[in-house]
Design a protein around this motif. Structure first.
Motif, PDB file in Angstrom:
ATOM      1  N   ASP A   1       0.868  -1.164   0.000  1.00  0.00           N
ATOM      2  CA  ASP A   1       0.000   0.000   0.000  1.00  0.00           C
ATOM      3  C   ASP A   1       0.911   1.222   0.000  1.00  0.00           C
ATOM      4  N   GLY A   2       1.245   1.695  -1.215  1.00  0.00           N
ATOM      5  CA  GLY A   2       2.241   2.751  -1.317  1.00  0.00           C
ATOM      6  C   GLY A   2       3.587   2.198  -0.885  1.00  0.00           C
TER       7      GLY A   2
ATOM      8  N   ARG B   1      -6.199   1.186  -3.256  1.00  0.00           N
ATOM      9  CA  ARG B   1      -5.449   0.500  -4.298  1.00  0.00           C
ATOM     10  C   ARG B   1      -4.202  -0.130  -3.711  1.00  0.00           C
ATOM     11  N   TYR B   2      -3.987  -1.384  -4.094  1.00  0.00           N
ATOM     12  CA  TYR B   2      -2.855  -2.152  -3.610  1.00  0.00           C
ATOM     13  C   TYR B   2      -2.086  -2.718  -4.793  1.00  0.00           C
ATOM     14  N   ARG B   3      -0.791  -2.777  -4.645  1.00  0.00           N
ATOM     15  CA  ARG B   3       0.047  -3.399  -5.664  1.00  0.00           C
ATOM     16  C   ARG B   3       0.352  -4.831  -5.228  1.00  0.00           C
ATOM     17  N   VAL B   4      -0.022  -5.789  -6.066  1.00  0.00           N
ATOM     18  CA  VAL B   4       0.188  -7.204  -5.771  1.00  0.00           C
ATOM     19  C   VAL B   4       1.259  -7.725  -6.724  1.00  0.00           C
ATOM     20  N   VAL B   5       2.383  -8.174  -6.148  1.00  0.00           N
ATOM     21  CA  VAL B   5       3.485  -8.718  -6.935  1.00  0.00           C
ATOM     22  C   VAL B   5       3.673 -10.174  -6.521  1.00  0.00           C
ATOM     23  N   ALA B   6       3.658 -11.074  -7.495  1.00  0.00           N
ATOM     24  CA  ALA B   6       3.792 -12.500  -7.194  1.00  0.00           C
ATOM     25  C   ALA B   6       4.767 -13.143  -8.168  1.00  0.00           C
TER      26      ALA B   6
ATOM     27  N   GLU C   1      -2.480  -4.247 -10.090  1.00  0.00           N
ATOM     28  CA  GLU C   1      -3.074  -3.228  -9.230  1.00  0.00           C
ATOM     29  C   GLU C   1      -4.479  -3.660  -8.837  1.00  0.00           C
ATOM     30  N   TRP C   2      -4.672  -3.880  -7.559  1.00  0.00           N
ATOM     31  CA  TRP C   2      -5.954  -4.359  -7.026  1.00  0.00           C
ATOM     32  C   TRP C   2      -6.680  -3.194  -6.361  1.00  0.00           C
TER      33      TRP C   2
END
Length: 396
Positions: free
Chosen positions: A79-80, A110-115, A126-127
């Motif tokens: 989150d940022g 907004r959340y950044r999801v990295v997998a 971007e969720w």
């Protein structure tokens, strides 16, 4: 020759399922997502204690493996500049196995999801979390890729649901509909449902490629319903949704397939395995044909169906040479439906009913290569035609 299938019931269970929905694997341990493939001792799909889509109490992240190999996955949610989740986990072989990652992302935003997957696939997504989009699945695809899938439960204020048929028996678990888009383009789908000419639902859904829509319960009475689906570009599909009294956990599946075709049925696509026992001492050729009886455009523009609306539609056909002993022959099921399965050898053929629905499925064993004094079923090689045993299973 057509034999009556033997009907039996098996108790099924799957954590993370609510109201008959498919593949919502919220459990913290690996668990099969479809009760029709399990023989646990509970009475049906059980409800997870994880917040559902639309719940304001939390936003959840999980991973689902649709590959038949186990995988290791690393996930980071930011989150940022603040990291909310930083986790590594193992996911058992699928299809349909999943694990929960986190349930404590409680804020809209907004959340950044990295997998990253052990096979090399990566995802940077971007969720956007709202009251409607509070569930995100990271899907390991059958070819070891990674895809995001948001779970959305809209409010259907334009319909009086669940619909009840006067005098009809109530369904144990009133079914929802799932809407998936596996194509490369977003779609807007209008879904309408009728009973005896009365249209009680007509609603437009935004079927984005990264979302899976799950509706509230639609009907509460056993019966037969007509389902109509139309895309904004004119594609259509129809289906007869038959819910017999033996079916306690029905569902409705609406799919935009990878090729863009529309499909409507009672379960998601799968690959069925048919056991073939060759009792001869040499190889035998076996053809398996899946047919939609008296096709009424049930597949719409569905790839694979060859019916015209007035005849049976051949959905899939496969021929394989099987060695002596027991073999498994795979059959593609493009959408759940009430099919017929024909097993054919050069000596003859036999056809059985083959429901392939959520919590209402069929197990088939075919015996081929049996010797007899003379050919049967029109055969000319001195062997009997196939003998087919089928068992239909429903979740209690």
């Amino acid at each position: 020759m057509k034999r009556r299938a033997l009907l039996s019931t098996v108790a099924g269970s799957a954590l993370g399922l609510a109201g008959g929905c498919l593949s919502d694997t919220d459990a913290p341990t690996e668990t099969p997502a479809n009760p029709q493939t399990t023989t646990a001792t509970t009475d049906g799909p059980t409800e997870s204690d994880t917040p559902e889509s639309g719940s304001e109490s939390g936003a959840g992240l999980s991973v689902v493996n649709e590959d038949d190999e186990p995988h290791a996955l690393s996930v980071r949610v930011a989150d940022g500049d603040e990291t909310r989740v930083d986790s590594s986990l193992d996911v058992g072989a699928g299809p349909g196995y999943g694990r929960n990652v986190a349930n404590d992302l409680v804020d809209d935003g907004r959340y950044r999801v990295v997998a990253e997957l052990d096979a090399g696939a990566t995802l940077d997504y971007e969720w956007t979390v709202t009251n409607e989009t509070r569930r995100l699945e990271l899907v390991v695809t059958s070819d070891a890729g990674l895809e995001p899938r948001q779970r959305v439960t809209p409010t259907l204020d334009d319909a009086d649901l669940p619909y009840s048929v006067p005098g009809a028996t109530d369904i144990f678990s009133p079914p929802t509909a799932g809407i998936r888009n596996r194509s490369d383009a977003d779609a807007r789908l209008t879904v309408a449902i009728e009973h005896d000419g009365t249209r009680f639902l007509e609603h437009a859904f935004d079927a984005a490629t990264d979302r899976e829509i799950s509706t509230p319960p639609l009907v509460e009475s056993h019966g037969t319903y007509e389902v109509f689906v139309e895309a904004d570009d004119g594609r259509t599909a129809t289906s007869e949704w038959h819910i017999p009294e033996t079916w306690a956990w029905p569902m409705l599946a609406v799919l935009v397939a990878a090729d863009g075709s529309l499909r409507v049925g009672c379960a998601w696509p799968t690959t069925a395995s048919i056991r073939v026992q060759n009792v001869a001492e040499t190889e035998r050729e076996v053809t398996l044909t899946l047919v939609r009886p008296d096709d009424a455009d049930a597949g719409g523009d569905d790839a694979g169906g060859t019916g015209t609306g007035s005849e049976d539609a051949v959905v899939t056909e496969t021929t394989q040479t099987v060695p002596p002993g027991e073999s498994n022959v795979s059959v593609d099921v493009p959408i759940g439906d009430e099919y017929e399965l024909t097993v054919e050898t050069p000596a003859g053929s036999e056809t059985v009913d083959y429901p392939a629905c959520y919590c209402r499925s069929t197990d088939v064993t075919a015996t081929v290569g049996g010797d007899s004094a003379g050919a049967s079923n029109g055969g000319d090689d001195g062997n009997d035609g196939p003998s087919v045993e089928s068992f239909q299973y429903v979740c209690e």
